[in-house]
Design an enzyme around this catalytic site. Sequence first.
Site, PDB file in Angstrom:
ATOM      1  N   LYS A  79       0.849  -1.208   0.000  1.00  0.00           N
ATOM      2  CA  LYS A  79       0.000   0.000   0.000  1.00  0.00           C
ATOM      3  C   LYS A  79       0.878   1.249   0.000  1.00  0.00           C
ATOM      4  CE  LYS A  79      -3.865   2.061   2.599  1.00  0.00           C
ATOM      5  NZ  LYS A  79      -4.694   1.980   3.819  1.00  0.00           N
ATOM      6  N   SER A 154      -9.688   2.019   2.976  1.00  0.00           N
ATOM      7  CA  SER A 154      -8.825   2.713   2.060  1.00  0.00           C
ATOM      8  C   SER A 154      -7.818   1.819   1.334  1.00  0.00           C
ATOM      9  CB  SER A 154      -8.051   3.813   2.812  1.00  0.00           C
ATOM     10  OG  SER A 154      -7.211   3.255   3.777  1.00  0.00           O
ATOM     11  N   SER A 178      -9.811  -0.298   7.172  1.00  0.00           N
ATOM     12  CA  SER A 178      -9.263  -0.215   5.815  1.00  0.00           C
ATOM     13  C   SER A 178      -8.618  -1.466   5.256  1.00  0.00           C
ATOM     14  CB  SER A 178      -8.252   0.921   5.741  1.00  0.00           C
ATOM     15  OG  SER A 178      -8.933   2.123   5.568  1.00  0.00           O
TER      16      SER A 178
HETATM   17  N1  GLN Z   1     -12.916   4.705   6.606  1.00  0.00           N
HETATM   18  C1  GLN Z   1     -12.219   5.055   7.812  1.00  0.00           C
HETATM   19  C2  GLN Z   1     -11.704   6.467   7.712  1.00  0.00           C
HETATM   20  O1  GLN Z   1     -11.941   7.077   6.709  1.00  0.00           O
HETATM   21  C3  GLN Z   1     -11.105   4.083   8.080  1.00  0.00           C
HETATM   22  C4  GLN Z   1      -9.992   4.247   7.154  1.00  0.00           C
HETATM   23  C5  GLN Z   1      -8.778   3.417   7.535  1.00  0.00           C
HETATM   24  O2  GLN Z   1      -8.890   2.424   8.203  1.00  0.00           O
HETATM   25  N2  GLN Z   1      -7.609   3.908   7.140  1.00  0.00           N
HETATM   26  O3  GLN Z   1     -11.089   6.976   8.602  1.00  0.00           O
END
Ligand code: GLN
Length: 487
Positions: A79, A154, A178
């Site tokens: 990532k 994400s 995410s």
């Molecule tokens: N969707 C959540 C956020 O926007 C979690 C994202 C993540 O785990 N990086 O913060």
Amino acid sequence: MELCDMSAVDLAAMLRKGEISSREITESVFKRIDERDKTLNAYITTVMDMALRQADLADEGFRRNKNMPLLSGIPIAVKDIICTKGIRTTCASRILDGFIPAYNATVVDRIINDGAVITGKTNMDEFGMGSSTENSIIGPTLNPFDTRLVAGGSSGGSATAVAAGEAILALGTDTGGSIRQPSAFCGTAGLKPTYGRVSRYGVIAYASSLDQVGPIGRTVEDCAMLLDAIAGHDSLDSTSAEVHKPDFLKSLKKDIKGLRAGLPKEYFIEGLNKGIKESINESVKQFEKNGIDAVEISLPHTKYAVAAYYLIATAEASSNLARYDGVKYGFRTADNIDDIIEMYEATRSQGFGKEVKRRIMLGTYVLSAGYYDAYYLKAQKIRRMIKNDFDNAFKHVDFIITPTTPDLPFKLGEKLSDPLQMYLEDIYTIPLNLSGLPGLNVRCGDINGLPVGMQIIGKAFDEETVLRVGHGYEIITAQGAGRRAQG
Ligand code: GLN
């Protein structure tokens, strides 16, 4: 089946027997990237030449010694929030334009030391903020099962790459869901380890008390294999835990019979897709048939989790993202400005995307004098209560079963204009980040050709049970390897 569609564990075994070479696997993966990534957009950067060199090195290693580490020669995507020496790292943001890290994150060093082949850097929501991989400078990653739908986020690039055969394994990060939510949407197995299990050194910070790196694979076994490589204390990360590190892959062999599962009643409520609810109920029945005792439990403070998360995560983000100022690294405005404060302002206004700005503003607000006690401190107290709920539940059960997401993958653009709807995507995953606990997404069925995800939650540092249960489920139901997005 093509090499790029096989499981990491199977490929590792074939490499050891000399039946295939890492170069063949790597070429198969890049052929697939060539065929599908123009559409899917899972990668921000690919590094084919470097990958083929790493593959040849692994093959040379195997000629001398069949007992190379298990990851040797296996293509892995990383990532783009994780620093890679000499490979640009963007966080899918304009603000990191031109940033090439001078060092590797510990997790990257560890997989390279084990002989892994890095394929490239995967697409994501900018700085990890989002649940659809639509908040990216290069545009969205598409769902490999249906390209009209989002991949989740994400870590949507990592999950899509694994599901579509564009990598064998991938590293993701999980701050509020995410790893698990995109895994649910793409039919991959994905684990958020216990906070402290994996080093965060060299992982670009979003919310430091919640962030954790974890594996995404086609099977739970594959996740265990990657976790074995990345887990363990790191003196470069003071929050990494000095605890016993089991052999996760070996521990999958233990039977799941006799374990007790908890079903939290607060997770099976209105708003949960009916089909997902039925899939989970069906999975519970399968578990019961195989010697698992399932009981209802209560996690009474669940309903406050999303609110508390968006106070804590944004507060930490506003502080972490203060470092991007156009001076030290990355993007600086091209405007001709003499005043340094104005230069900061122009750089940050032009460098950050809309969602990131929203979070920074919310975060600075909840930390400001006069509001700190009312919002930030209160959220921290709720965080403790949510952790206490889990501690109480784990006095009676060995693991907890929930849906991973309230709904199936949604259409591109559907939730972009409504941040609250987007935030609710993580309603089942956020409580684990707030309490530091490990959680695994396992594919537990299909609805209209789309994968459904089940979440297995464990006690702190008990990834062994979580993985064992997930693996047990895949064996019972023959899910996992071989049931991928062919497209
Ligand atoms: N969707 C959540 C956020 O926007 C979690 C994202 C993540 O785990 N990086 O913060």
